[in-house]
Design an enzyme around this catalytic site. Structure first.
Site, PDB file in Angstrom:
ATOM      1  N   ASP A 165       0.815  -1.210   0.000  1.00  0.00           N
ATOM      2  CA  ASP A 165       0.000   0.000   0.000  1.00  0.00           C
ATOM      3  C   ASP A 165       0.850   1.263   0.000  1.00  0.00           C
ATOM      4  O   ASP A 165       0.665   2.159  -0.826  1.00  0.00           O
ATOM      5  CB  ASP A 165      -0.935   0.019   1.210  1.00  0.00           C
ATOM      6  CG  ASP A 165      -2.015  -1.048   1.129  1.00  0.00           C
ATOM      7  OD1 ASP A 165      -1.897  -1.946   0.272  1.00  0.00           O
ATOM      8  OD2 ASP A 165      -2.967  -0.986   1.916  1.00  0.00           O
TER       9      ASP A 165
ATOM     10  N   ARG B 277      -0.526   2.977  17.369  1.00  0.00           N
ATOM     11  CA  ARG B 277      -0.826   4.049  16.421  1.00  0.00           C
ATOM     12  C   ARG B 277      -0.534   5.454  16.952  1.00  0.00           C
ATOM     13  O   ARG B 277       0.016   6.295  16.227  1.00  0.00           O
ATOM     14  CB  ARG B 277      -2.279   3.954  15.931  1.00  0.00           C
ATOM     15  CG  ARG B 277      -2.569   2.695  15.108  1.00  0.00           C
ATOM     16  CD  ARG B 277      -1.590   2.554  13.948  1.00  0.00           C
ATOM     17  NE  ARG B 277      -1.833   1.378  13.138  1.00  0.00           N
ATOM     18  CZ  ARG B 277      -0.985   0.374  12.998  1.00  0.00           C
ATOM     19  NH1 ARG B 277       0.165   0.382  13.651  1.00  0.00           N
ATOM     20  NH2 ARG B 277      -1.266  -0.638  12.197  1.00  0.00           N
TER      21      ARG B 277
ATOM     22  N   ASP C  88      -7.723   2.387  12.127  1.00  0.00           N
ATOM     23  CA  ASP C  88      -6.458   3.114  12.126  1.00  0.00           C
ATOM     24  C   ASP C  88      -6.565   4.522  11.561  1.00  0.00           C
ATOM     25  O   ASP C  88      -5.852   5.430  11.999  1.00  0.00           O
ATOM     26  CB  ASP C  88      -5.389   2.321  11.366  1.00  0.00           C
ATOM     27  CG  ASP C  88      -4.841   1.164  12.190  1.00  0.00           C
ATOM     28  OD1 ASP C  88      -5.022   1.182  13.416  1.00  0.00           O
ATOM     29  OD2 ASP C  88      -4.234   0.254  11.601  1.00  0.00           O
TER      30      ASP C  88
ATOM     31  N   SER D 183      -3.621 -10.132   6.078  1.00  0.00           N
ATOM     32  CA  SER D 183      -3.201  -8.797   6.483  1.00  0.00           C
ATOM     33  C   SER D 183      -2.643  -8.910   7.895  1.00  0.00           C
ATOM     34  O   SER D 183      -3.330  -9.402   8.798  1.00  0.00           O
ATOM     35  CB  SER D 183      -4.396  -7.837   6.465  1.00  0.00           C
ATOM     36  OG  SER D 183      -4.029  -6.585   7.013  1.00  0.00           O
TER      37      SER D 183
END
Length: 404
Positions: free
Chosen positions: A18, A100, A129, A181
């Site tokens: 990505d 995060r 996220d 993932s």
């Protein structure tokens, strides 16, 4: 798409498919802007960091900054949450959620340092996220613009991303064979997608990365001794270590015995349910050690309050509100409760299970004299009658009223 005034963007970069596609996409769609790649080292597999700077530059980044956040992550983010006892929906140890805010904070710091006017992340429009990144951006640098490609571009599949990179001769190690993932840091690794997308499918061996299958774990139990000070793990088997050092050691020990596996369906903040397999071996051992000391030290009301703090903290962290006043308040309350949570615990690890088999604390409220089933000299059983009469007084009055 708001492209005006954006000349330099700092991208939270992982080196995966990505973010590799995001770099050229930003340059093409944001007026040839400069893209600075930011890589947070939070304890992911070392191979993920090998050659990551070269990969970013080959994708079109002008610079790539790799920042080691491992100690800070465990010391300032994981340990404070551990003090509260937070478990999201009763099981999830918040591995991705805690990571995060520190990534986004360091990204903001780099953006301000290099004079960027925008921040970018690779989170999708379906997940949590995006919220966690952007609430941190807003709390720390509201003047910076935010770019979220997954909410703007028309690339909707892994195949499309691979084709996009191929057309531009940008090398990538990604392939169509990657069906899961994964998110990995020092605290945990998560696995989603593939066979796990149907909750009726049992996870197969490929769904687990760190930990040994509990059925194949050693047939002999292993004991580990944990030292706790103020609700924090400070030593393993008598060896004083940093927070990250303690976790590293416990991850190795726990993984060997299949500790810390969970397979859950959770409620995302955006309203979608998701299914994932999480592995948190060292963290699971830590949690069990802290709860064992709490059982000795905290009185009934304090323990109840700590559980309430943990429940509230789990939602605050999961929802990305790390830099909100509420999180600071919850953390302060938990730290206050943990002042006397000191002690030592011996835990037995065996085929996926963690059991506290010995525990002691200089602040223990447990008294053998009072708790014994044998004869004692300290407790008068007759005192219980008066206590029960007062404790049940409202029930007595209600019953008498009903008889009138």
């Amino acid at each position: 798409m708001q492209t005006q005034g954006i000349k330099k963007i700092v991208l939270a970069y992982s080196g995966g498919l990505d973010t590799s596609a995001i770099i050229p996409w930003l340059k093409e769609n944001y007026g040839g802007c400069e893209v600075v790649a930011f890589v947070a080292d939070i304890g992911q597999d070392r191979s993920d960091l090998e050659g990551v700077e070269k990969k970013a530059l080959q994708s079109g980044a002008s610079e790539c900054h790799v920042v080691d956040l491992r100690e800070e992550f465990i010391r300032d983010y994981v340990y404070p949450v551990l003090q509260t006892g937070a478990l999201y929906e009763g099981t999830y140890l918040l591995g991705t959620s805690m990571a995060r805010p520190i990534i986004a904070k360091a990204q903001v710091e780099l953006a301000l340092k290099v004079g960027a006017d925008a921040l970018c992340h690779g989170a999708t429009g379906k997940g949590n996220d995006q919220v966690r990144f952007e609430t941190t951006y807003t709390a720390l640098a509201p003047q910076l613009k935010v770019v979220a490609p997954w909410r703007e571009w028309n690339l909707r599949s892994r195949e499309a991303l691979l084709d996009y990179l191929k057309e531009r001769n940008i090398p990538t190690t990604a392939s169509l064979e990657k069906i899961y993932s994964r998110d990995e840091n020092a605290w945990h690794i998560s696995t989603e997608g593939g066979v796990l997308e149907s909750p009726w499918n049992a996870p197969n061996k490929d769904c687990w990365v760190w930990t040994v299958d509990p059925q194949e774990a050693p047939d002999t139990p292993e004991q580990v001794t944990i030292s706790v000070e103020k609700g924090l793990v400070v030593a393993v088997n008598g060896e004083a270590l940093s927070p990250f050092g303690c976790l590293e050691k416990l991850n190795v020990i726990g993984a060997k015995h299949g500790i810390g596996r969970i397979d859950i369906v959770e409620n995302r903040l955006v309203g979608i349910k998701s299914r994932g397999c999480y592995e948190t071996p060292g963290g699971t051992i830590m949690v069990n050690a802290l709860r064992a000391v709490e059982q000795l030290v905290l009185d009934r009301d304090s323990f109840k309050w700590r559980e309430q703090l943990g429940l509230e903290m789990s939602y605050v962290v999961y929802d990305g509100r790390w830099f909100a006043p509420l999180r600071k308040s919850l953390q302060a309350a938990a730290a206050s409760l943990a002042e006397e949570v000191n002690g030592e615990v011996v835990l037995q690890l065996y085929k996926g299970q963690v059991t506290a088999i010995q525990k002691k604390s200089p602040n223990s409220l447990y008294s053998e004299e009072f708790a014994t089933f044998g004869e004692d000299e300290v407790y008068d059983h007759r005192h219980a009658g008066g206590f029960i009469r007062l404790f049940s007084l409202s029930s007595r009055i209600r019953a008498l009223n009903e008889k009138k």
